[in-house]
Design a protein around this motif. Sequence first.
Motif, PDB file in Angstrom:
ATOM      1  N   ALA A 240     -11.645 -27.441  18.307  1.00 56.46           N
ATOM      2  CA  ALA A 240     -10.665 -25.646  18.856  1.00 56.46           C
ATOM      3  C   ALA A 240     -11.454 -24.975  17.533  1.00 56.46           C
ATOM      4  CB  ALA A 240      -9.362 -26.782  18.308  1.00 56.46           C
ATOM      5  N   GLN A 241     -11.548 -25.057  16.265  1.00 57.61           N
ATOM      6  CA  GLN A 241     -11.765 -23.607  15.870  1.00 57.61           C
ATOM      7  C   GLN A 241     -13.060 -22.842  15.773  1.00 57.61           C
ATOM      8  OE1 GLN A 241     -14.554 -24.741  11.811  1.00 57.61           O
ATOM      9  NE2 GLN A 241     -12.567 -24.119  11.194  1.00 57.61           N
ATOM     10  N   ALA A 242     -14.126 -23.432  16.389  1.00 57.69           N
ATOM     11  CA  ALA A 242     -15.208 -23.357  17.425  1.00 57.69           C
ATOM     12  C   ALA A 242     -14.981 -21.889  18.035  1.00 57.69           C
ATOM     13  CB  ALA A 242     -16.369 -23.948  17.954  1.00 57.69           C
ATOM     14  N   HIS A 243     -14.130 -22.679  19.109  1.00 57.12           N
ATOM     15  CA  HIS A 243     -13.467 -21.588  20.320  1.00 57.12           C
ATOM     16  C   HIS A 243     -11.996 -20.480  19.270  1.00 57.12           C
ATOM     17  CE1 HIS A 243     -14.129 -24.150  23.989  1.00 57.12           C
ATOM     18  NE2 HIS A 243     -13.678 -24.975  22.999  1.00 57.12           N
ATOM     19  N   GLU A 244     -11.692 -20.030  18.627  1.00 55.09           N
ATOM     20  CA  GLU A 244     -11.187 -19.473  17.648  1.00 55.09           C
ATOM     21  C   GLU A 244     -11.848 -18.610  16.848  1.00 55.09           C
ATOM     22  OE1 GLU A 244      -8.479 -21.823  14.825  1.00 55.09           O
ATOM     23  OE2 GLU A 244      -7.489 -22.792  16.711  1.00 55.09           O
ATOM     24  N   ASN A 245     -13.243 -19.189  16.210  1.00 52.70           N
ATOM     25  CA  ASN A 245     -14.252 -18.458  15.559  1.00 52.70           C
ATOM     26  C   ASN A 245     -15.019 -17.766  16.419  1.00 52.70           C
ATOM     27  OD1 ASN A 245     -13.460 -19.646  13.071  1.00 52.70           O
ATOM     28  ND2 ASN A 245     -15.607 -20.963  13.175  1.00 52.70           N
ATOM     29  N   LYS A 250     -15.387 -11.243  17.976  1.00 52.47           N
ATOM     30  CA  LYS A 250     -15.262 -10.379  19.339  1.00 52.47           C
ATOM     31  C   LYS A 250     -14.846  -9.424  18.577  1.00 52.47           C
ATOM     32  CE  LYS A 250     -13.932 -10.065  23.624  1.00 52.47           C
ATOM     33  NZ  LYS A 250     -13.133 -10.333  24.460  1.00 52.47           N
ATOM     34  N   PRO A 251     -14.030  -9.023  17.905  1.00 46.73           N
ATOM     35  CA  PRO A 251     -13.708  -7.800  17.142  1.00 46.73           C
ATOM     36  C   PRO A 251     -14.566  -7.456  16.125  1.00 46.73           C
ATOM     37  CG  PRO A 251     -11.710  -9.418  16.461  1.00 46.73           C
ATOM     38  CD  PRO A 251     -12.464  -9.804  17.779  1.00 46.73           C
ATOM     39  N   ILE A 252     -14.930  -8.085  15.815  1.00 43.82           N
ATOM     40  CA  ILE A 252     -15.800  -8.305  14.107  1.00 43.82           C
ATOM     41  C   ILE A 252     -17.001  -7.336  15.328  1.00 43.82           C
ATOM     42  CG2 ILE A 252     -17.482  -8.961  12.919  1.00 43.82           C
ATOM     43  CD1 ILE A 252     -15.748 -11.564  12.389  1.00 43.82           C
ATOM     44  N   LEU A 253     -17.340  -7.938  16.082  1.00 45.39           N
ATOM     45  CA  LEU A 253     -19.001  -6.844  16.747  1.00 45.39           C
ATOM     46  C   LEU A 253     -18.673  -5.921  17.346  1.00 45.39           C
ATOM     47  CD1 LEU A 253     -20.291 -10.116  18.429  1.00 45.39           C
ATOM     48  CD2 LEU A 253     -21.334  -9.107  17.059  1.00 45.39           C
ATOM     49  N   GLU A 254     -17.074  -5.736  17.864  1.00 46.53           N
ATOM     50  CA  GLU A 254     -17.274  -4.254  18.655  1.00 46.53           C
ATOM     51  C   GLU A 254     -17.063  -3.426  17.313  1.00 46.53           C
ATOM     52  OE1 GLU A 254     -14.721  -4.169  21.111  1.00 46.53           O
ATOM     53  OE2 GLU A 254     -14.449  -2.065  21.374  1.00 46.53           O
ATOM     54  N   SER A 255     -16.450  -3.698  16.358  1.00 46.92           N
ATOM     55  CA  SER A 255     -16.578  -2.502  15.091  1.00 46.92           C
ATOM     56  C   SER A 255     -17.526  -2.567  14.009  1.00 46.92           C
ATOM     57  CB  SER A 255     -14.887  -2.974  13.983  1.00 46.92           C
ATOM     58  OG  SER A 255     -15.368  -4.328  14.029  1.00 46.92           O
ATOM     59  N   ALA A 260     -16.417  -8.896   7.183  1.00 41.59           N
ATOM     60  CA  ALA A 260     -16.027  -9.936   8.208  1.00 41.59           C
ATOM     61  C   ALA A 260     -17.058 -10.698   9.050  1.00 41.59           C
ATOM     62  CB  ALA A 260     -15.402  -9.642   8.965  1.00 41.59           C
ATOM     63  N   PHE A 261     -18.315 -10.347   9.321  1.00 41.29           N
ATOM     64  CA  PHE A 261     -18.942 -10.981  10.308  1.00 41.29           C
ATOM     65  C   PHE A 261     -19.645 -12.024   8.756  1.00 41.29           C
ATOM     66  CE2 PHE A 261     -23.927 -11.525  10.950  1.00 41.29           C
ATOM     67  CZ  PHE A 261     -23.623 -11.800  12.012  1.00 41.29           C
ATOM     68  N   ILE A 262     -20.069 -12.097   7.777  1.00 45.26           N
ATOM     69  CA  ILE A 262     -20.814 -12.780   6.644  1.00 45.26           C
ATOM     70  C   ILE A 262     -19.501 -13.378   6.393  1.00 45.26           C
ATOM     71  CG2 ILE A 262     -21.695 -12.714   4.137  1.00 45.26           C
ATOM     72  CD1 ILE A 262     -22.337  -9.707   4.877  1.00 45.26           C
ATOM     73  N   ALA A 263     -18.615 -13.373   6.305  1.00 43.49           N
ATOM     74  CA  ALA A 263     -17.614 -14.418   6.031  1.00 43.49           C
ATOM     75  C   ALA A 263     -16.874 -15.534   7.215  1.00 43.49           C
ATOM     76  CB  ALA A 263     -16.237 -13.966   5.984  1.00 43.49           C
ATOM     77  N   GLY A 305     -23.356  -5.089  -3.509  1.00 46.01           N
ATOM     78  CA  GLY A 305     -21.983  -4.622  -2.479  1.00 46.01           C
ATOM     79  C   GLY A 305     -23.124  -4.593  -0.871  1.00 46.01           C
ATOM     80  N   LEU A 306     -24.334  -5.016  -0.970  1.00 45.08           N
ATOM     81  CA  LEU A 306     -25.390  -5.388   0.260  1.00 45.08           C
ATOM     82  C   LEU A 306     -24.839  -6.215   1.137  1.00 45.08           C
ATOM     83  CD1 LEU A 306     -28.496  -4.403  -1.319  1.00 45.08           C
ATOM     84  CD2 LEU A 306     -27.427  -2.834  -0.380  1.00 45.08           C
ATOM     85  N   HIS A 307     -24.530  -5.746   2.413  1.00 43.13           N
ATOM     86  CA  HIS A 307     -24.804  -7.271   3.398  1.00 43.13           C
ATOM     87  C   HIS A 307     -26.003  -7.863   3.694  1.00 43.13           C
ATOM     88  CE1 HIS A 307     -22.300  -3.881   3.637  1.00 43.13           C
ATOM     89  NE2 HIS A 307     -21.155  -4.274   3.926  1.00 43.13           N
ATOM     90  N   ILE A 308     -25.834  -8.838   2.167  1.00 41.94           N
ATOM     91  CA  ILE A 308     -26.572  -9.745   2.920  1.00 41.94           C
ATOM     92  C   ILE A 308     -25.508 -11.025   2.940  1.00 41.94           C
ATOM     93  CG2 ILE A 308     -26.258 -10.474   0.266  1.00 41.94           C
ATOM     94  CD1 ILE A 308     -30.066 -10.834   0.281  1.00 41.94           C
TER      95      ILE A 308
END
Length: 364
Positions: A240-245, A250-255, A260-263, A305-308
């Motif tokens: 169920a979590q994979a479906h929710e993730n 979707k909004p993360i990829l768009e924005s 949020a992507f890394i988290a 603060g880099l996005h690694i």
Amino acid sequence: MTEQQFIPQVYTKDITEGTVSWESPSNIALIKYWGKKKDQIPENPSISFTLNACKTTTVLSYSKKETTSDFDFKVYLDGEHKPDFQPKIKTFFERVLVYLPFLKDYAFKIETSNTFPHSSGIASSASGMSALALCLMSLEQQLQPGMTSEFFNQKASFLSRLGSGSACRSIEGDLIVWGENETVEGSSDLFGVKYPYAVHENFKNYQDTILLVDKGEKQVSSTVGHNLMHGHPFAAQRFAQAHENLASLKPILESGDLDAFIALIESEALTLHAMMMTSMPYFILMKPNTLEVINKIWAFRKETGLHIGFTLDAGANVHVLYPKSEAEVILKFIKTELASHCQNRQFICDEIGFGANQLIINKD
Ligand code: PMV
């Protein structure tokens, strides 16, 4: 869409012999497939970045036989005959025979090579199975001219899935979804589809540096790992979590929200390994250096603060993910701080790719 549509009608052409070749990449899942039903039908949807540099090249030569009683094929890796590859390919041929009824009509020579070192701990099943499936599709296309490229790709992905589940995500790029999910239109359990929504510039040319932490044979294969999800105490919640993730991605990829992507992807990676650790029997595929690397990535991220960020597949190696715009500083950090945690200081610089390519065979 059902399996039935991949069973061909009678072939209209007769082909006696020939050679085709494809190069097909590996892929790295952001939302992980872990747990399956029969014939690699996934228990949950997954999404991956197609890779660019890590790939398999396969040359398939075929000549029509007198008899059609059994399969006839030989497999070569880097020019060396590999009888030990025979059983896996035979199982694959048996599974796909109903969809490729010409398989017993030909003697095949399968010559394959990988761009990544053979014993690097990087699985070659996704790139290898997809390259073979694409070669078989090129032969089918000659037997039945006129198929659309959409059908060609779909069936190549469908066949790859029957070889090795995640291989179905290697045909195209740059983001591929596999597994039915109500928020992704057109998604299917049968084959991978291109992610159909907007993706922010931040994710273009995304980098994946693969740290070869452990190059040894895995103690537990992914087939065994998937099967341990049957009766797993947290299976239902995980699926169920994979479906929710996937829906939250979707909004993360768009924005282009990189934090949020890394988290999300780091949580997915650790959840995958948590499923392994809470299976019965339980197992751990991470190594001490996997954790050393993760902790150093977290500390460096906090400091700069880099996005690694990182993800893991079913093994000890770490995929370090970061945007191209931050590549210079991050690569320097990888070389000075992380390479020492890799076997022989080895790592592979890869990035997001766009799928498989057919290669022209020089007949001279
Ligand atoms: O395709 P398989 O059976 O090797 O399973 C792959 C599983 C993971 O790599 C752990 C996750 C994924 O979605 O690729």
